[in-house]
Design an enzyme around this catalytic site. Structure first.
Site, PDB file in Angstrom:
ATOM      1  N   ASP A   1     -50.342  35.043 -26.386  1.00 32.05           N
ATOM      2  CA  ASP A   1     -50.628  35.772 -27.644  1.00 32.05           C
ATOM      3  C   ASP A   1     -50.973  34.672 -28.499  1.00 32.05           C
ATOM      4  O   ASP A   1     -50.904  33.483 -28.268  1.00 32.05           O
ATOM      5  CB  ASP A   1     -48.852  35.909 -28.120  1.00 32.05           C
ATOM      6  CG  ASP A   1     -48.920  36.804 -29.331  1.00 32.05           C
ATOM      7  OD1 ASP A   1     -49.738  36.959 -29.891  1.00 32.05           O
ATOM      8  OD2 ASP A   1     -47.889  37.089 -29.691  1.00 32.05           O
TER       9      ASP A   1
ATOM     10  N   LYS B   1     -40.291  32.855 -42.440  1.00 33.02           N
ATOM     11  CA  LYS B   1     -41.373  33.146 -41.283  1.00 33.02           C
ATOM     12  C   LYS B   1     -42.313  34.298 -41.752  1.00 33.02           C
ATOM     13  O   LYS B   1     -43.453  34.064 -41.630  1.00 33.02           O
ATOM     14  CB  LYS B   1     -40.735  33.175 -39.964  1.00 33.02           C
ATOM     15  CG  LYS B   1     -41.739  33.817 -38.883  1.00 33.02           C
ATOM     16  CD  LYS B   1     -41.073  34.020 -37.557  1.00 33.02           C
ATOM     17  CE  LYS B   1     -42.064  34.408 -36.429  1.00 33.02           C
ATOM     18  NZ  LYS B   1     -41.178  34.571 -35.048  1.00 33.02           N
TER      19      LYS B   1
ATOM     20  N   ASP C   1     -53.945  40.796 -31.336  1.00 37.07           N
ATOM     21  CA  ASP C   1     -54.045  39.283 -30.868  1.00 37.07           C
ATOM     22  C   ASP C   1     -53.151  38.917 -29.860  1.00 37.07           C
ATOM     23  O   ASP C   1     -53.133  37.679 -29.461  1.00 37.07           O
ATOM     24  CB  ASP C   1     -53.763  38.689 -32.129  1.00 37.07           C
ATOM     25  CG  ASP C   1     -52.575  38.622 -32.772  1.00 37.07           C
ATOM     26  OD1 ASP C   1     -51.779  39.419 -32.214  1.00 37.07           O
ATOM     27  OD2 ASP C   1     -52.017  37.895 -33.664  1.00 37.07           O
TER      28      ASP C   1
END
Length: 1415
Positions: A1103, A1172, A1328
């Site tokens: 990742d 986050k 991604d």
């Protein structure tokens, strides 16, 4: 007397509209003489079948001379004076009008229309206001020779126009009816000679007089009409022979005659109903006291003057366009609204104030829409193409041709008012009709279409001439001379006949027929060979065209040997049948008890209900089709009739029954809106139409033959596979016969889907009944009530109409306990490898239609631009990448699936993301009278919250049911996911319910169908992958993660052996179900005799570390930002979230020391989880408002944080987070600001959407526009995807930075996928996050880094700047006339686009050594 003159006038019009063959009967003459004068409020409608006289809101139908009255609410006209007379006289008048109507019907049906048919229609309605003439149009009513040009040759006598008829030269109000009548009498004397001349023209052109006479039987006699006119003129004053005398003599007539005559001369010219056209209303007419609204078959008058209710002076006469001010009156606000039904008819009813307000708004939107001919013509051509295609498909060629001619006539008329409107610009409209005529060997129709084509200044293309050659080839005795002329025409047009088979599209057996015709004319004809498949082009993929060293290739064909060739061929036939049927039954995973006697009874009753419904729907639909057929003959223009004749009645009934099944399975608390249901049913019919069209053109047969050869190559392990696309194209080149597979998609406008769905939904609402007594054992009689009803719900201050099933029907379906779900074939994975994409329209499923780019049909900007790049091979890289992702085969991880299904059937587990059923929702509190007002308010809010929670639980439960049921159906199968793109280039699997982009549960039950040995490091990578899934060691290096996995082997094995009853270590993971699947695979590998040779099927993920910021840091060469997102090689992974958190905490501590109260309250609560999401979405353009909402939600989830300070704390943390991000990623901020400002200026200054081309050649157009409202066929559509509309500047501005970054990360993924296939390893991506086998992780990591560096070594920002300058500011200093502010804005935009942000000093080569760039 006045009506007599008007009827005489009408008779003369008819005399010039037909040939002179028969004489008028004595009964008609008697009827005309007996006719009593009456007001012009009479409205006689001429119908194709049956006679109707509308009198003061009552409809009288006459059958065998007997009048029967019934109320008609379509009109609310005032009662005429003669209505108050005695019943006997009233009946006499009605009988007279009925007799007259019968005669006029027989004459009017035979009207022959030419190019001026609209003006003839206007003449009839204008001068005979008490009559309403539907425009009869069919191909038989156009008998003009094909080689006759209207502009130069003599126009026949039946062609009424302002150019050839003296009657239409009267242009002022002073030309009274008497003067017009005298002019008509004079012209009448020349009528027979004109008719003879026309017959001579017909004879010269090859058309016999007998053929001409078939079109114009039962005509009126010229001599009889002259006698009738003479009788009438005897009663007129002599002064009527002059205009002045005519006006003066009107006062000497009786009052009724004067009023009637005045009404004749003052009625407005009636233009044909145009649902699109709404004339702009000037300021001078907005305050007019009276307005007339004219539409189709109704003339309405807004009453302002009680003495003259139906009289409004108009200066334009019949056949002439109204002056500007008077045309504007036609769009004035009517007192009574015109409602256009989906079948094209018009009904009249009163409008409420709210409806009037909505009508004004809709008109305002349509007026804005009308100002730009490009917008108008775009929708018009789309609708006309769909209509013509539907007509040809249904065998209604003549209807399509007559409609096409009529649209051309309406264009000629509308050009006098709004130039440029209704311009037929799409050559495919003519080509489709030519192909249909060619199949029937009708060269006359093709010749006529070519003549019309030239008049439209359109240029015939290869497809046009292919139809001509096909028609010649189907002739028994082919005319070689015509073939020679066709060759000459093609050469004159610059078309090479040798290239015909490469550039035209063919259906069925057209190619051998065309080849035969050409070789009869030219025996030495040889077609040019088709161009070979083109490899990918561009600097980033040039290495793909050379073979890699043998020692660097793992496998030649990494996708081979999944199944045997014989097995996959058999599965191909099964897949073909699924797509032909389009529906696949899937057994539900629910485990109900064995069916009881009651359940069996319910199922039997349900079967009986379905049989009743099938019979009712069949009868109702056939009746609707007959009704629409009659309407299509009476209405002119495009109607919905062809869309109801696409296939057999039972196919429509089946679509309706499938829709009913979906409707009855909807939620109790939520049901889709009517608009959604209409669109869904319209798409269901469209899918059936698309599949039927392929079957009709024999596409399945050719696909089956080619696909068998493709499978032989696909499953060959020794094949040097470079591109699936080139392999499929090579097979197509070697098999040119048969239909063309790469055919452009047939596009229906969005309002067609809605109108068709609405028309069919009427059967569901009105024709389906349910017996409310079926549940009562003692009931003997049936009580049939509608099976579905409508309700209204309020959402966000808007009211939506929804459709719900009757409670008895819901009880019946639930009591039957059906154990099967039904899905469309396109919603399920494939049993065989997908067809490679070779263009925007061909690829994916074997037959089911799927779009390459996931945008609606009406968003044509990007689709058209992408299609243009296919021919130049610019899109080859994108297509090859999608085909690589689609080629990966999958299987089901059965042990994990069984655990999930068992938990799902046992009320789920919310902590493990297995949704519980809605029955587990807490019951709502009861509201009693003893409660106080405050308690009732709290209880009411709690009930609403629980109701919403119950609806959400049911939705999640249904979604999981679909997903697990599909997985269970494929548990013993190998399957594939076909892929396509969104408009930015990101790839997605086509099946929506079940794919590897799904949740943690879905990913856990998917494994590679082809396993590989783990090798020396495969088991270690699998253990690192396991720890990555848990999230326990996010900032630890890989060696520590591996060591931790070895320490936890006991827990890992326990989780694999006892997932339900053990220590349940796997349930503590961030991704629990993927963790469990990985534990099981590690357990099997570690317990095998030789772990290195263990065949592993589990995908291992790598990742990206905040991939969006990685691209920003690489674009700006931002060294500090690159270090934070792991572009810099470190021994341990960097966590950008923790780095930003440290900066935010330092700022908080500083403010707390200075006495900032909110900073003091946040002590100990500035956590990674809180900020986050904000950091992650900053790269995607999150605003401060959105970031505040994200942080607010996280703070509310912390129980110990004081909730009174949540709002201020979220504002504070939002500001500090943005401040720290700007400090850490300064270059990123500069690039983001440049992109934002550029998009804002492009959308506001240029009024165009932002458009760019990615480094791999994909054209991206942001589809954000102002919503455009359009009303058509009785439905209102709001289209915000239409690229003709003004762009939405706010969305364009906010979306450009994230969309540009998304296009870059998709480019990186595509390059990685192609080079992985070149290296012979399996590759799959979730944006991604890259997946491969455990043994190939290191190879994929190396390719991933190399392609990232190669991508960002390109001048991406400079290329973007150049593209934007060329597209939006090509030459500001040109001779184009601009106002000073506009010129200044364009110059400012150019300067902004050229001012590319500066770069830092970060070395991209460092990425090659970064271990945690992707990890």
């Amino acid at each position: 007397m006045a009506q007599l003159l008007r009827l005489t006038h009408y008779s003369k019009v008819l005399s010039h509209s037909v040939t002179y063959s028969t004489s008028i009967s004595a009964s008609v003459r008697t009827t005309l003489e007996r006719l009593r004068p009456c007001n012009s409020c009479w409205n006689l409608r001429l119908r194709g079948s049956g006679n109707t006289v509308m009198e003061s809101g009552t409809t009288y139908r006459y059958s065998s001379g007997v009048a029967r009255a019934k109320p008609d609410h379509r009109q609310n006209l005032s009662k005429p004076p003669w209505k108050k007379k005695k019943k006997k006289n009233s009946n006499i008048n009605k009988k007279i009008h009925a007799d007259l109507l019968k005669v006029l019907n027989r004459r009017a049906v035979q009207l022959v229309f030419t190019r001026e048919a609209n003006q003839l229609h206007r003449t009839l309605v204008t001068n005979f206001s008490f009559m309403d003439f539907p425009l009869q149009h069919s191909v038989e009513t156009f008998p003009i020779p094909l080689n006759q040009k209207h502009s130069n040759d003599r126009v026949p006598s039946f062609a009424l126009s302002t150019k050839h008829q003296d009657f239409h030269k009267t242009k002022t109000h002073e030309d009274s009816w008497a003067t017009q009548l005298l002019a008509f009498e004079k012209q009448l004397q020349t009528g027979p000679q004109q008719s003879a001349d026309h017959n001579a023209v017909l004879s010269q052109s090859g058309a016999s007089l007998s053929e001409s006479s078939t079109h114009v039987s039962h005509s009126l006699s010229s001599s009889s009409l002259e006698a009738l006119v003479s009788d009438v003129l005897k009663h007129l004053p002599q002064s009527t022979h002059s205009k002045t005398a005519a006006v003066e003599s009107s006062s000497s007539l009786p009052q009724s005659e004067t009023a009637a005559a005045e009404s004749v001369s003052s009625l407005p010219s009636l233009q044909p109903s145009d649902p699109y056209t709404v004339s702009p209303v000037p300021k001078s007419t907005k305050s007019a006291k009276a307005s007339v609204s004219v539409n189709a078959n109704i003339v309405k008058t807004k009453k302002t003057d009680r003495s003259k209710k139906n009289v409004r002076p108009m200066s334009a006469t019949a056949g002439e366009p109204l002056p500007a001010a008077e045309e504007d009156v036609l769009s004035g606000e009517p007192l009574e609204g015109v409602m256009e039904d989906v079948d094209g008819t018009v009904r009249l009813r009163s409008l409420s104030k709210l409806e009037m307000k909505r009508l004004k708004k809709a008109r305002s939107e349509r007026e804005k829409y009308q100002l730009d001919p490009a917008k108008y013509n775009h929708v018009f051509n789309q609708e006309l193409l769909a209509y013509v295609d539907a007509c040809c498909f249904a065998g209604l060629d003549t209807l399509a041709l007559s409609t096409l001619k009529l649209q051309r006539l309406r264009k000629d008329f509308n050009n006098k008012i709004l130039p440029g409107m209704r311009k037929i610009q799409d050559i495919r409209i003519y080509n489709r009709l030519m192909q249909s005529f060619a199949k029937k060997c009708e060269m006359g129709g093709i010749t006529e279409l070519f003549a019309l084509l030239r008049e439209e200044t359109l240029k015939a293309n290869m497809q046009s001439y292919a139809a001509v050659w096909e028609c010649l080839g189907r002739q028994q005795d082919m005319d070689v001379g015509v073939g020679q002329k066709v060759l000459e025409d093609m050469e004159r047009e610059g078309l090479d006949v040798r290239d015909l088979f490469n550039r035209a599209i063919f259906f069925k057996d057209e190619q051998p027929v065309i080849l035969k015709a050409i070789r009869i004319v030219d025996p030495d004809y040889q077609a040019l060979p088709p161009p070979p498949p083109q490899p990918p082009i561009g600097p980033l993929v040039e290495n793909l065209n050379t073979a890699p060293p043998i020692d660097q290739v793992v496998e030649k064909n990494p996708y081979a040997e999944v199944l045997s060739t014989d097995k996959v061929r058999m599965l191909a036939e099964t897949q073909m049948q699924r797509e032909l049927w389009n529906t696949v039954p899937v057994k539900s995973i629910l485990k109900p008890p064995p069916p009881s006697r009651r359940t069996l009874e319910y199922r039997k009753k349900l079967d009986n209900v379905r049989e009743d419904w099938k019979g009712w729907l069949t009868k109702a639909f056939e009746k609707k089709v007959r009704y629409m057929a009659r309407k299509s003959k009476m209405e002119y223009g495009m109607t919905m009739y062809p869309y109801l004749k696409l296939f057999d009645t039972q196919d429509y009934v089946q679509c309706l029954l499938q829709e009913v099944e979906d409707l009855t399975s909807s939620s109790d608390t939520f049901s889709p809106s009517k608009t959604f249901l209409w669109r869904r049913l319209g798409h269901r019919v469209y899918s059936k139409f698309a599949m039927t069209d392929k079957i009709k053109n024999k596409v399945p047969k050719k696909v089956s033959l080619l696909y068998k050869e493709y499978l032989d190559e696909f499953m060959d392990k020794d094949l040097d596979l470079s591109s699936h696309r080139q392999l499929w194209q090579s097979l197509m080149v070697n098999s040119p016969d048969g239909p063309t597979l790469d055919v452009p998609e047939k596009i229906w406008p969005s309002h067609i889907f809605l109108a068709l769905g609405k028309l069919l939904y009427e059967h569901i609402i009105y024709d389906l009944k349910v017996d409310t007594n079926m549940m009562r054992a003692s009931a003997t009689d049936r009580n049939l009530v509608p099976a579905f009803y409508t309700i209204y719900r309020n959402y966000s201050y808007q009211t939506f109409e929804e459709i719900k099933p009757h409670p008895v029907l819901v009880k019946l379906f639930r009591g039957a306990e059906l154990d099967e779900l039904t899905f469309e074939a396109g919603y399920l994975p494939m049993l065989v490898p997908p067809v490679p994409w070779i263009s925007t329209t061909h690829g994916g499923y074997l037959l089911s239609a799927v779009r390459l780019v996931r945008i609606p049909m009406q968003a044509q900007a990007q689709t058209e631009k992408v299609q243009e790049t296919v021919a130049t091979s610019q899109l080859s890289t994108v297509l090859d990448s999608i085909n690589t992702l689609s080629a990966c085969a999958w299987v089901i991880n059965a042990p994990v699936l069984d655990i999930i299904i068992d938990m799902f059937n046992n009320k789920g587990n919310a902590s493990l993301d297995v949704p519980p059923p809605a029955s587990e929702c807490p019951p709502p509190p009861k509201i009693t009278q003893e409660m106080s007002a405050q308690e009732k308010s709290v209880a009411h809010r709690q009930r609403l919250r629980l109701r919403q929670q119950r609806a959400e639980m049911y939705s999640l439960w249904c979604q999981e049911l679909y997903k697990l049921s599909i997985a269970n159906k494929f548990r013993d199968e190998v399957f594939w996911f076909p892929h396509n793109l969104d408009f930015r280039g990101r790839t997605y699997p086509c099946p929506p319910h079940f794919n590897h982009l799904g949740s943690d549960i879905t990913r856990s039950i998917l494994m590679f169908a082809k396993g590989k040995p783990l090798g020396s490091k495969g088991l270690d990578w699998m253990k690192i992958h396991l720890i990555n899934l848990t999230g326990f060691k996010k900032r630890s290096p890989n060696r520590e993660r591996l060591a931790y996995a070895n320490e936890m082997m006991d827990e890992i094995l326990d989780s694999a052996d006892n997932p339900k009853t053990g220590n349940k270590w796997w349930q503590k993971s961030d991704e629990p179900w993927q963790t469990l699947a990985c534990c099981m695979e590690i357990a099997r590998a570690s317990r095998s005799p030789d772990p290195e040779n263990y065949i592993c099927h589990l995908p291992v993920h790598q990742d990206g570390s905040c991939n969006g910021l990685q691209h920003y840091a690489a674009l700006g060469r931002d060294k500090a930002g690159a270090q934070s997102v792991n572009l810099w090689p470190y021994d341990s992974p960097q966590d950008v979230y923790s780095d930003v958190l440290e900066l935010v905490e330092k700022e908080r501590q500083k403010d707390a020391a200075e006495g900032v109260e909110i900073a003091q309250h946040l002590e100990g609560f500035v956590r990674r989880k809180v900020i986050k999401q904000t950091i992650m979405t900053t790269v995607y353009g999150v605003t401060r408002y959105g970031a505040k909402a994200q942080i607010l939600r996280q703070l509310k989830d912390i129980p110990e944080f004081p909730q009174a300070h949540v709002w201020n704390a979220s504002l504070y943390l939002t500001e500090k987070t943005f401040q720290c991000l700007n400090e850490m990623f300064s270059a990123t901020k500069d690039i983001q600001d440049w992109l934002t400002l550029s998009a804002q200026l492009i959308a506001t200054v240029c009024q165009r959407p932002v458009e760019w081309v990615t480094p791999v050649g994909l054209t991206v157009v942001q589809p954000y526009h102002k919503a455009m409202g359009l009303s058509r066929f009785g439905v209102n559509t709001t289209d915000s995807w239409n690229y003709f509309e003004k762009p939405n500047a706010m969305k364009q501005k906010n979306a450009f930075p994230p969309n540009f970054i998304h296009s870059l990360d998709s480019t990186h993924m595509m390059l990685t996928s192609l080079y992985c296939m070149r290296a012979g390893i399996t590759f799959v991506s979730v944006h991604d996050c890259f997946w491969t086998h455990a043994c190939d992780v290191e190879i994929m990591n190396q390719i991933c880094r190399e392609q990232f560096v190669a991508l960002h070594k390109q001048p991406i920002l400079e290329d973007l700047s150049r593209q934007l300058v060329e597209n939006y500011t090509p030459d500001v200093t040109s001779d184009e006339v601009m106002e000073a502010p506009v010129l200044k804005a364009r110059e400012f935009l150019r300067n902004v686009l050229l001012n590319v942000p500066a770069r830092g000093d970060f070395d991209l080569e460092k990425v090659l050594d970064s271990t945690y760039f992707f990890s």
